[in-house]
Scaffold this active site. Structure first.
Site, PDB file in Angstrom:
ATOM      1  N   GLY A  12       0.843  -1.211   0.000  1.00 42.95           N
ATOM      2  CA  GLY A  12       0.000   0.000   0.000  1.00 42.95           C
ATOM      3  C   GLY A  12       0.867   1.245   0.000  1.00 42.95           C
ATOM      4  O   GLY A  12       0.557   2.257  -0.638  1.00 42.95           O
ATOM      5  N   ASN A  13       2.002   1.157   0.675  1.00 47.36           N
ATOM      6  CA  ASN A  13       2.890   2.313   0.767  1.00 47.36           C
ATOM      7  C   ASN A  13       3.638   2.580  -0.537  1.00 47.36           C
ATOM      8  O   ASN A  13       4.226   3.637  -0.713  1.00 47.36           O
ATOM      9  CB  ASN A  13       3.906   2.108   1.894  1.00 47.36           C
ATOM     10  CG  ASN A  13       3.211   1.960   3.233  1.00 47.36           C
ATOM     11  OD1 ASN A  13       2.217   2.628   3.493  1.00 47.36           O
ATOM     12  ND2 ASN A  13       3.714   1.066   4.066  1.00 47.36           N
ATOM     13  N   LYS A 130      -6.041  -5.486  13.520  1.00 52.42           N
ATOM     14  CA  LYS A 130      -5.567  -4.668  12.392  1.00 52.42           C
ATOM     15  C   LYS A 130      -6.002  -3.197  12.556  1.00 52.42           C
ATOM     16  O   LYS A 130      -7.193  -2.883  12.497  1.00 52.42           O
ATOM     17  CB  LYS A 130      -6.177  -5.243  11.094  1.00 52.42           C
ATOM     18  CG  LYS A 130      -5.865  -4.468   9.846  1.00 52.42           C
ATOM     19  CD  LYS A 130      -4.436  -4.661   9.400  1.00 52.42           C
ATOM     20  CE  LYS A 130      -4.131  -3.771   8.198  1.00 52.42           C
ATOM     21  NZ  LYS A 130      -2.705  -3.782   7.876  1.00 52.42           N
ATOM     22  N   LYS A 215      -3.292  -8.446   2.818  1.00 54.32           N
ATOM     23  CA  LYS A 215      -3.102  -8.600   1.369  1.00 54.32           C
ATOM     24  C   LYS A 215      -2.009  -9.618   1.029  1.00 54.32           C
ATOM     25  O   LYS A 215      -2.049 -10.235  -0.044  1.00 54.32           O
ATOM     26  CB  LYS A 215      -2.812  -7.250   0.695  1.00 54.32           C
ATOM     27  CG  LYS A 215      -1.458  -6.659   0.995  1.00 54.32           C
ATOM     28  CD  LYS A 215      -0.584  -6.617  -0.225  1.00 54.32           C
ATOM     29  CE  LYS A 215       0.814  -6.137   0.035  1.00 54.32           C
ATOM     30  NZ  LYS A 215       1.357  -5.963   1.357  1.00 54.32           N
ATOM     31  N   LYS A 277       4.167 -11.370   5.369  1.00 52.80           N
ATOM     32  CA  LYS A 277       4.850 -11.618   4.086  1.00 52.80           C
ATOM     33  C   LYS A 277       5.586 -12.953   4.126  1.00 52.80           C
ATOM     34  O   LYS A 277       5.534 -13.741   3.185  1.00 52.80           O
ATOM     35  CB  LYS A 277       5.831 -10.483   3.764  1.00 52.80           C
ATOM     36  CG  LYS A 277       5.135  -9.146   3.593  1.00 52.80           C
ATOM     37  CD  LYS A 277       6.123  -8.058   3.193  1.00 52.80           C
ATOM     38  CE  LYS A 277       5.589  -6.678   3.532  1.00 52.80           C
ATOM     39  NZ  LYS A 277       4.196  -6.425   3.178  1.00 52.80           N
TER      40      LYS A 277
HETATM   41  P1  ADP Z   1       3.381  -3.129   2.943  1.00 50.78           P
HETATM   42  O1  ADP Z   1       2.478  -1.981   2.689  1.00 50.78           O
HETATM   43  O2  ADP Z   1       4.369  -3.293   1.837  1.00 50.78           O
HETATM   44  O3  ADP Z   1       2.681  -4.406   3.322  1.00 50.78           O
HETATM   45  P2  ADP Z   1       4.364  -3.129   5.708  1.00 50.78           P
HETATM   46  O4  ADP Z   1       4.604  -1.876   6.476  1.00 50.78           O
HETATM   47  O5  ADP Z   1       3.201  -3.965   6.099  1.00 50.78           O
HETATM   48  O6  ADP Z   1       4.295  -2.668   4.183  1.00 50.78           O
HETATM   49  O7  ADP Z   1       5.664  -4.069   5.769  1.00 50.78           O
HETATM   50  C1  ADP Z   1       6.933  -3.576   5.374  1.00 50.78           C
HETATM   51  C2  ADP Z   1       7.728  -3.075   6.577  1.00 50.78           C
HETATM   52  O8  ADP Z   1       8.118  -4.161   7.420  1.00 50.78           O
HETATM   53  C3  ADP Z   1       9.022  -2.398   6.274  1.00 50.78           C
HETATM   54  O9  ADP Z   1       8.840  -1.054   5.947  1.00 50.78           O
HETATM   55  C4  ADP Z   1       9.825  -2.586   7.571  1.00 50.78           C
HETATM   56  O10 ADP Z   1       9.753  -1.395   8.321  1.00 50.78           O
HETATM   57  C5  ADP Z   1       9.085  -3.651   8.320  1.00 50.78           C
HETATM   58  N1  ADP Z   1       9.890  -4.765   8.833  1.00 50.78           N
HETATM   59  C6  ADP Z   1       9.629  -5.381  10.003  1.00 50.78           C
HETATM   60  N2  ADP Z   1      10.493  -6.382  10.234  1.00 50.78           N
HETATM   61  C7  ADP Z   1      11.328  -6.427   9.170  1.00 50.78           C
HETATM   62  C8  ADP Z   1      12.435  -7.264   8.840  1.00 50.78           C
HETATM   63  N3  ADP Z   1      12.820  -8.272   9.622  1.00 50.78           N
HETATM   64  N4  ADP Z   1      13.080  -7.024   7.677  1.00 50.78           N
HETATM   65  C9  ADP Z   1      12.697  -6.027   6.882  1.00 50.78           C
HETATM   66  N5  ADP Z   1      11.642  -5.193   7.145  1.00 50.78           N
HETATM   67  C10 ADP Z   1      10.956  -5.381   8.280  1.00 50.78           C
HETATM   68 MG    MG Z   2       1.502  -4.741   5.147  1.00 51.17          MG
END
Ligand code: ADP
Ligand code: MG
Length: 314
Positions: A12-13, A130, A215, A277
């Site tokens: 989303g970002n 959430k 997602k 993820k």
């Molecule tokens: P998206 O919108 O892509 O789902 P999220 O904010 O849900 O984004 O997930 C991505 C974020 O996860 C990154 O910006 C990072 O800050 C965070 N993150 C948490 N743990 C980790 C990790 N172990 N390695 C990399 N990123 C991480």
């Molecule tokens: Mg996310």
């Protein structure tokens, strides 16, 4: 499915970046950036199926709802989710069509507004986790809790936010429509924001629920549905890391499913960001997927080719 198929999940970002206010121009510019990467992947011979997050967009829709509450009836979360699929799908359709043409590929692009079936008895409904929508003060949060029955959480240093359940996706209601389009050579955008969560009553009638499906989990389900060999999850970091945000950070270039599980258990991948993820990637591989890759938007094509990002293997 014949040939190579990849499901690409855009964060989303990636479409509305944190530091931006979220004007249409900003979002279109970001979507164009994403579309150039997707067109490059299509040029490499992949059938591309796209899904995306909607957190920032649905947050804006919810806030807009609230600000006009005295003039117009506000819409429930499922309808707001559908609205976000439409607006993001529209921007992606237009910019992807343009990027594909520029890459010499003249294939149609279409968005399928997708409903995601969830189980009304999913334990998530008893434990909302959430966060959605705007931040509130303690007083506002108390009032919303009383008046609307919302569950609120305090987020350190930032105020209060509404939380909703995040149930696991079971099936995509429009799954057959999505498959039909892919077989006809259409580049499909589907299940944005994880899809609109719906439950089926005993007669099979569908009803939207106040919840958000992650997602990343829906992306894995979509990948299984279309028989994709690759799942590519694009976010705002170059690599998955150990000790992320702590001393001793170590980027991971490649790991096995077993290693991913160990790191998950050790707490390296928090719920709500990297956790889903990794779990989605592991689930996809265990169900027969070939490769799962987590990378930043700008290195998407390189990551799919194994030259960037974090690769997870069976
Ligand atoms: P998206 O919108 O892509 O789902 P999220 O904010 O849900 O984004 O997930 C991505 C974020 O996860 C990154 O910006 C990072 O800050 C965070 N993150 C948490 N743990 C980790 C990790 N172990 N390695 C990399 N990123 C991480
Ligand atoms: Mg996310």
């Amino acid at each position: 499915m014949t040939g190579k198929t990849v499901v690409v999940a855009l964060g989303g970002n990636a479409i509305l970046r944190n530091q931006e206010v979220g004007t249409a121009e900003e979002q279109i510019a970001n979507v164009r950036r994403a579309s150039r990467q997707l067109a490059e992947i299509a040029s490499d011979g992949y059938a591309v199926v796209v899904t995306h997050g909607n957190g920032p967009q649905v947050g804006d829709i919810l806030l807009r709802n609230e600000l006009t509450e005295d003039t117009l009836p506000s819409m429930p979360l499922d309808i707001c989710g559908a609205e976000s699929q439409g607006m993001i799908g529209y921007m992606l359709q237009q910019s992807m069509q343009e990027a594909l043409l520029a890459a010499g590929l003249d294939c149609p692009v279409a968005t399928v507004l997708t409903q995601t079936l969830v189980d009304g008895d999913d334990p998530a409904f008893g434990d909302p986790t959430k966060p959605i929508g705007p931040f509130y003060t303690a007083m506002q949060a108390k009032r919303l809790q009383e008046e609307k029955g919302w569950q609120m959480v305090q987020i350190r240093g930032q105020g209060y936010r509404r939380v909703v359940p995040s149930p696991r996706p079971i099936a995509l209601i429009e799954g057959q429509a999505i498959l039909g389009l892919i077989r006809a050579g259409v580049v499909v955008i589907a299940a944005g924001g994880g899809g609109v969560p719906v439950v089926a009553d005993t007669g099979g009638t569908l009803r939207g629920v106040e919840a958000v499906v992650d997602k990343d989990y829906t992306a894995a389900l979509l990948a299984r549905l279309v028989g994709a060999g690759d799942l590519l999850i694009l976010t705002d970091v170059e690599h998955v890391a150990l000790n992320y945000g702590r001393p001793g950070r170590q980027d991971i270039r490649e790991m096995t499913v077993a290693e991913a599980r160990e790191h998950l258990a050790a707490g390296h991948f928090p719920p709500g960001s990297m956790g889903p993820k990794i779990r989605a990637a592991v689930g996809f591989l265990e169900d027969g997927g070939d490769r799962a890759t987590i990378a930043s938007l700008d290195s998407a094509a390189d990551a799919l080719a194994g030259r960037a990002g974090t690769r997870i293997r069976r």
